[in-house]
Design an enzyme around this catalytic site. Sequence first.
Site, PDB file in Angstrom:
ATOM      1  N   HIS A 290      -4.266 -14.057  74.705  1.00  9.62           N
ATOM      2  CA  HIS A 290      -4.445 -15.105  73.848  1.00  9.62           C
ATOM      3  C   HIS A 290      -5.947 -14.987  73.553  1.00  9.62           C
ATOM      4  O   HIS A 290      -7.125 -14.703  73.909  1.00  9.62           O
ATOM      5  CB  HIS A 290      -4.544 -16.358  74.976  1.00  9.62           C
ATOM      6  CG  HIS A 290      -4.738 -17.690  74.242  1.00  9.62           C
ATOM      7  ND1 HIS A 290      -3.497 -18.065  73.912  1.00  9.62           N
ATOM      8  CD2 HIS A 290      -5.845 -18.269  73.915  1.00  9.62           C
ATOM      9  CE1 HIS A 290      -4.022 -19.422  73.192  1.00  9.62           C
ATOM     10  NE2 HIS A 290      -5.264 -19.488  73.396  1.00  9.62           N
ATOM     11  N   HIS A 333     -10.080 -21.348  82.219  1.00 11.72           N
ATOM     12  CA  HIS A 333     -11.405 -21.073  81.778  1.00 11.72           C
ATOM     13  C   HIS A 333     -12.509 -21.973  82.570  1.00 11.72           C
ATOM     14  O   HIS A 333     -12.304 -23.124  82.785  1.00 11.72           O
ATOM     15  CB  HIS A 333     -11.484 -21.767  80.356  1.00 11.72           C
ATOM     16  CG  HIS A 333     -12.363 -20.986  79.328  1.00 11.72           C
ATOM     17  ND1 HIS A 333     -12.845 -21.745  78.283  1.00 11.72           N
ATOM     18  CD2 HIS A 333     -13.325 -20.159  79.536  1.00 11.72           C
ATOM     19  CE1 HIS A 333     -13.713 -21.124  77.704  1.00 11.72           C
ATOM     20  NE2 HIS A 333     -14.201 -20.265  78.602  1.00 11.72           N
ATOM     21  N   GLU A 339     -15.891 -29.660  76.025  1.00 12.21           N
ATOM     22  CA  GLU A 339     -14.785 -29.416  75.305  1.00 12.21           C
ATOM     23  C   GLU A 339     -14.324 -30.866  75.216  1.00 12.21           C
ATOM     24  O   GLU A 339     -13.576 -31.223  76.514  1.00 12.21           O
ATOM     25  CB  GLU A 339     -13.695 -28.631  75.813  1.00 12.21           C
ATOM     26  CG  GLU A 339     -14.312 -27.061  75.848  1.00 12.21           C
ATOM     27  CD  GLU A 339     -13.283 -26.148  76.489  1.00 12.21           C
ATOM     28  OE1 GLU A 339     -12.176 -26.353  76.473  1.00 12.21           O
ATOM     29  OE2 GLU A 339     -13.458 -24.968  76.798  1.00 12.21           O
ATOM     30  N   HIS A 363     -13.264 -31.623  79.347  1.00 14.39           N
ATOM     31  CA  HIS A 363     -13.679 -30.648  80.461  1.00 14.39           C
ATOM     32  C   HIS A 363     -15.098 -30.383  79.877  1.00 14.39           C
ATOM     33  O   HIS A 363     -15.544 -29.663  79.061  1.00 14.39           O
ATOM     34  CB  HIS A 363     -12.667 -29.478  80.226  1.00 14.39           C
ATOM     35  CG  HIS A 363     -11.408 -29.923  80.368  1.00 14.39           C
ATOM     36  ND1 HIS A 363     -10.249 -29.349  79.420  1.00 14.39           N
ATOM     37  CD2 HIS A 363     -10.537 -30.803  81.157  1.00 14.39           C
ATOM     38  CE1 HIS A 363      -9.283 -29.858  79.841  1.00 14.39           C
ATOM     39  NE2 HIS A 363      -9.440 -30.625  80.857  1.00 14.39           N
ATOM     40  N   HIS A 369     -10.841 -25.555  83.927  1.00  8.30           N
ATOM     41  CA  HIS A 369      -9.686 -26.103  83.188  1.00  8.30           C
ATOM     42  C   HIS A 369      -8.677 -25.068  82.869  1.00  8.30           C
ATOM     43  O   HIS A 369      -8.778 -24.172  82.946  1.00  8.30           O
ATOM     44  CB  HIS A 369     -10.147 -26.970  82.137  1.00  8.30           C
ATOM     45  CG  HIS A 369     -10.801 -26.340  81.001  1.00  8.30           C
ATOM     46  ND1 HIS A 369     -12.274 -25.844  81.009  1.00  8.30           N
ATOM     47  CD2 HIS A 369     -10.573 -25.840  79.863  1.00  8.30           C
ATOM     48  CE1 HIS A 369     -12.691 -25.337  80.116  1.00  8.30           C
ATOM     49  NE2 HIS A 369     -11.667 -25.127  79.528  1.00  8.30           N
TER      50      HIS A 369
END
Length: 433
Positions: A290, A333, A339, A363, A369
Amino acid sequence: MSSASSSAYSYQQGFGNHFCSEAIPGALPEGQNSPQKCPYGLYAEQLSGTAFTVPRTHNQRSWLYRTQPAVTHHPFTAVEDQKKFTDDCTVINPNQFQWSPFEVPEEEHDFVDGMKTMAGAGDTSMREGLAVYIFTANISMGNKSLYSSDGDFLLVAQQGTLDIQTEFGKMSVAQGEICVIQRGMHFTVNVDGPTRGYAVEVYTGHFELPNLGPIGANGLANPRDFQTPVAYYEENNERDWTIVNKYLGKLFTAKMDHSPYNVVAWHGNYAPYKYDLSLFNTMNTVSFDHADPSIFTVLTCPTNTPGQAAIDFVIFPPRWIVQDKSFRPPYYHRNCMSEFMGLIKGEYEAKKDGFCMGGASLHSCMTPHGPDTKTFEGASNCELKPVKMENTMAFMFESSYFFKLSPFAVENNLREDYYQCWQGLKSNFSPPQ
């Protein structure tokens, strides 16, 4: 009342260009900015978005030619009740947060009344930091105009269409579109029914297009797709206007006996603009893993640290998902950035339950998260065939600043059970025997 323009919703294409626009031919002076007498008896006024001595590559300013200068207002007085449009961001909490959709209240309220501060960082007096908002409205601002001395607004339309009048012209911003209205620019938001969206106000510098690096010369948000309005003026002496100024986080109002939207012509590179997110040229991996979400950056506002943003505006648009031998949703992460996310339409791939249109999540720096249990189990066991994600648009305000929350944010729509979405992630560790 009289008005003039080639079209109320005409635009000039391009990002950061030096534009010229006049609602009446010949209204722009030729060969100079401030002649002894301007054409048609207009007043010349400069709007500076940067200091005079900023390097030319970053210098932003525009010259406006108006029927009366902006200084022709009565004294400002403080607003006693700012409602939820406040600089009171004092709640410190590192937990993961998710908010249910913020419904549009039934009582009549305009854009200013419906601005609700969610989080913030920094200090407006030092021009460092930002604030994040949710806004709703069900009536137009009418003869009320807002401008911020504190920073640049980026508005994300989520429900309804924003009919925005600015000193530079008019913009129509629908669901899935954004607009940027910079520091000092007067604007009025008119609506036709219940309207909702998200906003960030950045006190540090101005938004730029991100560098493309090895992507090359084209891709992501292409400059030609940004739209700046053409000059549109109105003369209206039949009613008074209320000017709302956001200054050091506080609201002040002043009366004006004519419309602030009396700019007949203008030129410069400091002007509002809009962008249709569906035009974003999405990049993605076609092999494995990803990719980092930075490849989805639409706009960035840099700090003095190279590559570290005061705010990145990032989207997660429709796209093909084709990675082989990979866990396709976003990875788990812990980020040095904060974020704040919202959902414009559809559903978000990492949290298909709970994260809804008109809601939000936060977050914070180094707060863990990632995908919820249901998403992890599904993505770990599904057939890896090409999948086209459609009818979706999530976004993220990603910032290097630490966010403090407002009282409104911790007292409204907060999902207290949000942490439960990860509690089903049990250990699957199976060491060799």
